[in-house]
Write an enzyme that holds these catalytic residues in place. Structure first.
Site, short mmCIF file in Angstrom:
data_model
loop_
_atom_site.label_atom_id
_atom_site.label_comp_id
_atom_site.label_asym_id
_atom_site.label_seq_id
_atom_site.Cartn_x
_atom_site.Cartn_y
_atom_site.Cartn_z
CB CYS A 1 36.36 41.74 88.65
SG CYS A 1 35.11 42.37 87.49
CB CYS B 1 33.84 46.46 87.34
SG CYS B 1 33.71 45.60 85.77
CB CYS C 1 39.65 39.66 87.36
SG CYS C 1 40.46 39.91 85.75
CB CYS D 1 32.79 54.72 83.71
SG CYS D 1 33.44 52.70 83.98
CB CYS E 1 33.81 40.11 81.97
SG CYS E 1 35.50 40.13 81.36
CD GLU F 1 26.90 47.07 86.63
OE1 GLU F 1 26.67 46.38 87.42
OE2 GLU F 1 28.27 47.64 86.63
N1 SAH Z 1 38.53 44.33 81.55
C1 SAH Z 1 39.10 45.53 81.27
C2 SAH Z 1 37.94 46.81 81.62
C3 SAH Z 1 36.94 46.50 82.69
S1 SAH Z 1 37.35 46.55 84.25
C4 SAH Z 1 40.18 45.68 82.33
O1 SAH Z 1 40.49 44.72 83.06
O2 SAH Z 1 40.91 46.79 82.25
C5 SAH Z 1 37.84 48.26 84.76
C6 SAH Z 1 38.80 48.17 86.24
O3 SAH Z 1 38.12 47.85 87.16
C7 SAH Z 1 40.01 47.08 85.89
O4 SAH Z 1 41.19 47.68 86.27
C8 SAH Z 1 39.63 46.30 87.04
O5 SAH Z 1 40.62 45.43 87.58
C9 SAH Z 1 39.18 47.04 87.98
N2 SAH Z 1 37.90 46.32 88.99
C10 SAH Z 1 37.28 45.36 88.94
N3 SAH Z 1 36.80 45.41 90.29
C11 SAH Z 1 37.19 46.12 91.00
C12 SAH Z 1 36.62 46.21 92.25
N4 SAH Z 1 35.94 45.45 92.84
N5 SAH Z 1 37.35 47.50 93.01
C13 SAH Z 1 38.10 48.10 92.29
N6 SAH Z 1 38.31 47.95 90.92
C14 SAH Z 1 37.79 46.97 90.35
#
Ligand code: SAH
Length: 347
Positions: A117, A335, A114, A103, A110, A90
């Site tokens: 996510c 994401c 997390c 973006c 990944c 994406e």
């Molecule tokens: N792995 C990297 C980049 C990808 S995630 C990182 O962790 O920074 C990009 C951002 O989106 C991160 O800050 C992540 O925590 C956030 N993110 C992931 N899922 C999300 C969600 N459901 N709502 C809002 N932000 C989210």
């Protein structure tokens, strides 16, 4: 066969010189490959036939194709890309009043998992190549020109994946995006976001990067952070703090912290106090992010009143804080969400 678009610019020059051609041919070829973004060596119209044949018989080009794009009411446009090995990733085009941002993703899936996510739930497939990362920016820029008549002003590496676990390719792609052989974009307009791979933050400093760095902190308490971001079990807040301190001393770049507010998880005043203390390491900005709720999630968005109090507290400590409004929620722009939906469609 080798992937020609996963070779660094200087190595391409060496290949061409080893073949017996002059250096300027490498510049010509690089401009076709990157600036003109060709997908077939036959398109190299000013290159000698024997060199084209050599390239065709030893290398392939891995250009991304756009599978579909979908625009939200707020004009945020999500793109689904397809790789030559039929995988999906994406990218998002985000227009706002003063900028147009792409973006982009750094990996397919990944490995960090997390808890909040959607990408984490997909697991890890593979790293993106230099060419694939470049194409995300190139294609989203073309889309921006066709939809808004304007070039991209910014790139954030905040899509799927952990960019610092695809270190070489991300840095090589940024090098081409910022080079006049590619898109000639200023590195100051590029932001890489990481979940906090401490040794790689040190490497970024040693590599003397010129782009911006964002850290997805989400909690300044080891117990809470480890619960929502398992990577914290590998690199504790202290490791992160040491790496950030080293990074700032070497680069003088002001870090941005991303802080995703999850209701009753990390949005109390006590959490804000810990955040204020942690961020004393170096000059910084803090982005408070609204949670984009994903399917089957245990988390919910921070109540508005709590968000306000959290922000006020940080500001009372003289921190620079912005609350990021969630964009494109009607098109699943968080994401990994679009892929998740596409997978559901495919099942
Ligand atoms: N792995 C990297 C980049 C990808 S995630 C990182 O962790 O920074 C990009 C951002 O989106 C991160 O800050 C992540 O925590 C956030 N993110 C992931 N899922 C999300 C969600 N459901 N709502 C809002 N932000 C989210």
């Amino acid at each position: 066969m080798y992937n020609f678009r996963n070779i660094t610019l200087s190595h391409i020059t060496k290949i061409i010189e080893d073949f017996g051609e002059k250096k300027f041919r490498a510049t010509q070829i690089n401009e076709w490959i990157w600036k003109k973004n060709i997908s077939d060596f036959n398109q190299l119209s000013n290159i000698p036939e024997n060199l084209i044949k050599f390239l065709q018989s030893n290398y392939f080009l891995d250009n991304l194709k756009i599978d579909f794009h979908i625009s939200s009411k707020d004009r945020t446009t999500k793109c689904l890309f397809k790789t030559i090995d039929n995988l999906f990733l994406e990218g998002v085009l985000i227009p706002s009043d003063d900028r147009i941002t792409a973006c982009i993703s750094s990996q397919i899936g990944c490995a960090l998992n997390c808890d909040f996510c959607a990408t984490g739930k997909l697991g890890f497939s593979r790293n993106l190549s230099i060419g694939e990362i470049y194409d995300e920016v190139f294609i989203i820029n073309s889309l921006s020109i066709s939809l808004f008549n304007k070039q991209l002003s910014n790139v954030v590496i905040m899509g799927m994946g952990e960019p610092l676990l695809n270190y070489e390719n991300i840095l090589a792609a940024i090098n081409i995006i910022t080079s006049n052989i590619g898109m000639n974009m200023s590195p100051q307009r590029i932001t890489l976001s990481t979940a906090g791979i401490a040794p790689k933050i040190i490497q970024l400093a040693d590599d003397n990067i010129k782009f911006n760095l964002s850290i997805s902190l989400h909690s300044a308490d080891n117990i809470i952070r480890s619960k929502i971001m398992p990577i914290n079990n590998k690199y504790y807040l202290q490791d992160l703090s040491d790496a950030i301190s080293y990074f700032y001393k070497k680069t003088n770049i002001r870090i941005t912290y991303e802080y995703l507010l999850l209701n009753n998880i990390n949005n109390s005043i006590d959490d804000a106090k810990k955040l204020a203390k942690f961020t004393k390491i170096s000059p910084c900005k803090i982005n408070l992010i609204n949670y984009n709720s994903t399917e089957k999630s245990n988390y919910s968005k921070s109540e508005e009143e709590k968000t306000e109090k959290f922000k006020d507290f940080l500001e009372s400590k003289n921190l620079i804080v912005t609350v990021r409004k969630s964009k494109g929620s009607d098109i699943a722009a968080a994401c990994g969400q679009l892929i998740a939906q596409k997978n559901n469609l495919l099942i």
